[in-house]
Write an enzyme that holds these catalytic residues in place. Structure first.
Site, mmCIF file in Angstrom:
data_model
loop_
_atom_site.group_PDB
_atom_site.id
_atom_site.type_symbol
_atom_site.label_atom_id
_atom_site.label_comp_id
_atom_site.label_asym_id
_atom_site.label_seq_id
_atom_site.Cartn_x
_atom_site.Cartn_y
_atom_site.Cartn_z
ATOM 1 N N HIS A 88 -1.839 -7.375 2.575
ATOM 2 C CA HIS A 88 -1.768 -7.934 3.931
ATOM 3 C C HIS A 88 -2.905 -7.470 4.837
ATOM 4 O O HIS A 88 -3.032 -7.949 5.958
ATOM 5 C CB HIS A 88 -0.400 -7.660 4.576
ATOM 6 C CG HIS A 88 -0.179 -6.238 5.017
ATOM 7 N ND1 HIS A 88 -0.428 -5.811 6.303
ATOM 8 C CD2 HIS A 88 0.278 -5.156 4.353
ATOM 9 C CE1 HIS A 88 -0.111 -4.523 6.398
ATOM 10 N NE2 HIS A 88 0.316 -4.100 5.237
ATOM 11 N N GLY A 104 0.806 -1.207 0.000
ATOM 12 C CA GLY A 104 0.000 0.000 0.000
ATOM 13 C C GLY A 104 0.847 1.269 0.000
ATOM 14 O O GLY A 104 0.533 2.244 -0.684
ATOM 15 N N THR A 105 1.924 1.233 0.742
ATOM 16 C CA THR A 105 2.795 2.412 0.818
ATOM 17 C C THR A 105 3.346 2.760 -0.556
ATOM 18 O O THR A 105 3.299 3.921 -0.982
ATOM 19 C CB THR A 105 3.947 2.154 1.814
ATOM 20 O OG1 THR A 105 3.381 1.939 3.115
ATOM 21 C CG2 THR A 105 4.917 3.315 1.855
ATOM 22 N N GLN A 123 -7.694 0.159 3.443
ATOM 23 C CA GLN A 123 -8.545 -0.427 4.492
ATOM 24 C C GLN A 123 -9.917 -0.836 3.957
ATOM 25 O O GLN A 123 -10.573 -1.690 4.535
ATOM 26 C CB GLN A 123 -8.731 0.561 5.650
ATOM 27 C CG GLN A 123 -7.499 0.771 6.507
ATOM 28 C CD GLN A 123 -7.111 -0.457 7.334
ATOM 29 O OE1 GLN A 123 -7.932 -1.338 7.600
ATOM 30 N NE2 GLN A 123 -5.847 -0.532 7.718
ATOM 31 N N CYS A 135 2.095 2.038 12.421
ATOM 32 C CA CYS A 135 3.381 2.643 12.124
ATOM 33 C C CYS A 135 3.802 3.608 13.218
ATOM 34 O O CYS A 135 4.971 3.860 13.416
ATOM 35 C CB CYS A 135 3.337 3.393 10.809
ATOM 36 S SG CYS A 135 2.290 2.603 9.623
ATOM 37 N N ASN A 169 -8.088 4.226 8.476
ATOM 38 C CA ASN A 169 -7.565 3.062 9.180
ATOM 39 C C ASN A 169 -7.672 3.157 10.696
ATOM 40 O O ASN A 169 -7.663 2.149 11.378
ATOM 41 C CB ASN A 169 -6.105 2.817 8.792
ATOM 42 C CG ASN A 169 -5.269 4.073 8.852
ATOM 43 O OD1 ASN A 169 -5.630 5.094 8.251
ATOM 44 N ND2 ASN A 169 -4.168 4.035 9.567
ATOM 45 N N SER A 220 -3.614 -2.904 -0.612
ATOM 46 C CA SER A 220 -2.538 -3.683 -0.015
ATOM 47 C C SER A 220 -3.052 -5.071 0.345
ATOM 48 O O SER A 220 -4.155 -5.209 0.869
ATOM 49 C CB SER A 220 -2.017 -2.971 1.236
ATOM 50 O OG SER A 220 -1.037 -3.741 1.867
HETATM 51 C C1 PLP Z 1 -4.995 3.394 4.920
HETATM 52 C C2 PLP Z 1 -3.683 2.784 4.723
HETATM 53 N N1 PLP Z 1 -2.906 3.190 3.697
HETATM 54 C C3 PLP Z 1 -1.705 2.657 3.465
HETATM 55 C C4 PLP Z 1 -1.184 1.672 4.261
HETATM 56 C C5 PLP Z 1 0.173 1.128 3.944
HETATM 57 O O1 PLP Z 1 0.113 -0.145 3.361
HETATM 58 P P1 PLP Z 1 1.361 -1.155 3.438
HETATM 59 O O2 PLP Z 1 1.472 -1.556 4.868
HETATM 60 O O3 PLP Z 1 0.981 -2.309 2.563
HETATM 61 O O4 PLP Z 1 2.558 -0.453 2.968
HETATM 62 C C6 PLP Z 1 -1.949 1.222 5.365
HETATM 63 C C7 PLP Z 1 -1.456 0.188 6.299
HETATM 64 O O5 PLP Z 1 -0.367 0.169 6.803
HETATM 65 C C8 PLP Z 1 -3.215 1.789 5.595
HETATM 66 O O6 PLP Z 1 -3.978 1.388 6.609
#
Ligand code: PLP
Ligand code: PLP
Ligand code: FES
Ligand code: FES
Lengths: 381, 144, 381
Positions: free
Chosen positions: A201, A71-72, A179, A325, A151, A199
């Site tokens: 996971h 997701g990042t 999410q 995070c 989230n 994402s």
């Molecule tokens: C809303 C949202 N965006 C982005 C991310 C980032 O995704 P990833 O952990 O796969 O990098 C997350 C979770 O960490 C998230 O909850």
């Protein structure tokens, strides 16, 4: 002691069928999809069928799915990539103040390059007002990024309304659906976004994989340079086994979506009911009903988030103070600050419970009982 | 002349021999024939020589190799043509010393060959430079 | 028909122990390492012990390892990240003309931002002359990137010599060790590099994971923005299971390195011997002995690479025309162009065979026999 995992919004257990698919692929399909020999062609087929399935899940087409490492990366690629691609049209970005750090920090990076970013406020339920988006737009605006479902508090944004406002504007519209995907019904044609991040996971798939939907014709400057993978939009040997396993997770998520929505909403109500029975004083941050079904964020007056989390952990309940995070740090959640201001007690007494695979009604009851006991003990002190 | 310019000159000599190899080709049947390959790279040389009255009368080479090996072969054939066998051996010894960075006998005029001196600094390429010489030694020995 | 995979430099089969480790982690460890509860702490431990093992494998320390989504991301991060971090010291980059596209295209991206890049020539064996590096250095040079071992022809560069030259210079020194890691002995203290890229899928680990070694004190600007993972140098939820599996692959690679080196070198010699027996006319591109043991690139005069590959594929032998990323296209390899110029026949008649896990002496013999038969048939036409 049975441990109860109520932190599915941070990350979720891998579905057994997904793990099985993964190991099958790891053991049997090791070709490089870019190779022209039979091993490579077989790997390419796995990629292709996964891409087809993912595209279908949001009513997109095959070439609109770009695999990323999560997701990042999808968020970074969408925002920085679209901003760079449209640099000649302007250098103004609009986002909200409750986005995930992947979006906010990508915006900060753009600011350090000279872009201007407007961080829209939200109300105390975490909602962005579409009218405020309209007002923030300028001729220089090139990217608008508003998340689908938050989230930390689960608030769902009026994405289709915002998309409507943007229809006549040059700006591309991105939504972080990390999410929401897999639990909400997302149809990119209906909601009208140009870019959408997902994402794996978060939906019982493996970590380290995700995708960016990029509507045909929308320009996103690649950020990973190298081979010609993903139609030159994202270089790097494709993560075949994770992509295949991710597709399996999506298949399961699609099939079980309605049932899970109902179940998690039931969990929320049960949790609240038990707390009420025990005369726990709490307030819901965000909405109960019209929010992501799996996210429940509660403020417990008179408690402290760190004491709460430690006590919950000791009694086997895994919950969180918000986004994983920043969970390690004591900084208050930027989402709660945006909702309640800098001085609210809620910044220091809110806990996120998030539901998912393997959670049972019994677990929820037990977790609520334990939470009630802890709150009643801590709040009395 | 600065050291760098000297280096550049040497490189020019090597490239000249590589691009315009002297004694390229193969002698008629009945001559000494040696096929040798450089195990580190698989490159090879096909060397043919005629020896008469203890003198190397003719020498030609063919092959597939890097600039250093081919330039060295070109220089080697040029150097030994018309020399007696003993001198050819002696030159091979001097060349080997030069490649190992040792002191070497400067009484014999090596001509262009000195351009290869710099190779001693690149261990991976020493075998390239010595390939043709080894082939020549092998051929003459077999003829004894 | 038994298929023989001789394309391990493109990607390699996952070791059964690695797949086992992966599925164990997928099934048992689903926490987010950033979470403070027990699930999170367990995940953190897996990360920590993997990081310790990887650091040790190159004689680096714990904090010098940054996990990435693979070799491409590590290369991009190293080059663009280091160039951006040192922008005030200069905008000149030095690399070679035989780098992987992950490096070359990262350099092109920098060029489009106004950086100047020098692409050093190589000789016909693919070697960069350290003296030429010295001559290319200017006061503006901030990054030098020269790969350790080439993926197409296997040539190993004089990295330690180049590092020596750079000792007194401001430029940071990056080496792409994606092909060398796991088969060569790499000690970052001895070879003296500041940045080094590694990818898991080349050493029988899973795809989609890798790392960048960044020497303590060396500045690399992050390119993935978001959470505070990897000490704020690379955001995104850590790919715990792949990282754990990658560490398992490294453990196995370290234990079997000497034995594999000898075995693959033996394969090379066997292959060459059989071709010679069949009076096949071929030339080695690069070195046999003093090169990566697993890479053998051969030029077959009178053949055409595409006909060769198709015929090999039909007879069950998977080989490649060079880097997998461009294997789908008919463009000649930039590596061979750099070695032989634009007009050489070798650009159109060279095949890379690369050895790895599960290859047996019998397979090599059979593959060489088949290759000999194909060449002798095609070259006659
Ligand atoms: C809303 C949202 N965006 C982005 C991310 C980032 O995704 P990833 O952990 O796969 O990098 C997350 C979770 O960490 C998230 O909850
Ligand atoms: C030398 C080299 N560098 C970088 C890469 C890219 O690594 P990855 O496939 O993990 O992105 C590869 C392989 O594709 C390679 O061989
Ligand atoms: S959101 Fe208005 S009453 Fe709760
Ligand atoms: S590299 Fe083969 S002889 Fe020089």
């Amino acid at each position: 002691m049975e441990r109860i995992y109520l932190d599915h919004a941070a990350t979720s257990p891998v579905h057994p069928q997904v793990a099985e698919k993964m190991v099958k692929l790891l053991n049997e399909q090791y070709g490089n999809p870019s190779s022209i020999h039979s091993f490579g062609r077989e790997a390419r087929q796995i990629l292709d069928s996964a891409r087809t399935l993912l595209a279908k899940s949001i009513n997109a087409s095959f070439n609109e799915i770009i695999f990323t490492s999560g997701g990042t990366e999808a968020d970074n690629m969408a925002i920085i990539g679209a901003a760079h691609a449209a640099k000649d049209k302007g250098m103004h970005i609009i986002t909200s103040s409750i986005e995930h750090h992947a979006v906010l920090h990508a915006c900060h990076a753009l600011e350090s390059e000279g872009f201007q970013v407007t961080y829209l406020p939200v109300d105390e339920k975490g909602l962005v007002n579409p009218e405020v988006v309209r007002q923030a737009l300028t001729d220089e605006t090139t990217v608008v990024s508003i998340m689908y479902g938050n989230n930390e508090v689960g608030t769902i944004q009026p994405i289709a309304e915002i998309a409507d406002i943007l229809k006549e504007h040059q700006a591309v519209f991105h939504t972080d659906a990390v999410q929401a995907y897999g639990i909400e019904n997302l149809d990119v044609k209906q909601i009208g976004v140009d870019l959408l991040s997902v994402s794996s996971h978060k939906i019982n798939g493996p970590k380290g994989i995700g995708f960016l939907y990029a509507r045909e014709g929308v320009k996103v400057k690649p950020r990973m340079h190298g081979g010609e993978q993903e139609k030159k939009r994202r270089a790097g040997t494709e993560n075949v086994s994770s992509i295949g396993a991710f597709a399996e997770a999506v298949k399961i998520a699609e099939e079980t979506k309605e049932e899970r929505r109902e179940k998690y909403l039931g969990f929320k109500k049960k949790f609240i009911e038990i707390l009420t029975q025990h005369e726990v004083y709490f307030v819901v941050n965000g909405f109960v009903d019209e929010a992501l079904p799996h996210v429940l964020n509660l403020s417990f007056a008179g408690t402290d988030v760190e004491a709460m989390l430690v006590n919950l952990d000791l009694s086997g309940v895994a919950a969180s103070s918000g986004s994983a995070c920043t969970a390690g740090s004591i900084e208050p959640s930027h989402v709660l600050v945006a909702m309640f201001g800098n001085d609210s007690d809620r910044l220091r007494n809110s806990i996120r419970f998030s539901f998912g695979l393997n959670n049972t009604e019994e677990q929820i009851e037990m977790a609520a009982e334990k939470t009630a006991a802890i709150v009643n003990r801590l709040a009395k002190q | 002349m600065s050291f760098n310019n000297l280096d550049a000159l040497y490189r020019q000599v090597i490239m000249d021999h590589y691009k315009n190899p002297r004694n390229k080709g193969s002698l008629e049947d009945g001559s000494l024939t040696v096929d040798m390959n450089n195990p580190t790279c698989g490159d090879r040389i096909h060397l043919t020589m005629t020896v008469k009255d203890g003198k190397v009368e003719e020498a030609k080479f063919d092959g597939e190799g890097c600039s250093i090996s081919m330039a060295s072969a070109s220089m080697m054939t040029q150097a030994i043509k018309g020399k007696d066998v003993e001198t050819a051996y002696k030159m091979a010894e001097i060349f080997s010393d030069m490649m190992q960075g040792k002191e070497y006998d400067e009484d014999i005029d090596l001509g262009d060959i000195e351009a290869l001196q710099g190779v001693s600094k690149f261990p991976a390429r020493i075998k390239c430079a010595t390939l043709a010489w080894k082939a020549m030694e092998k051929g003459l020995k077999e003829n004894e």
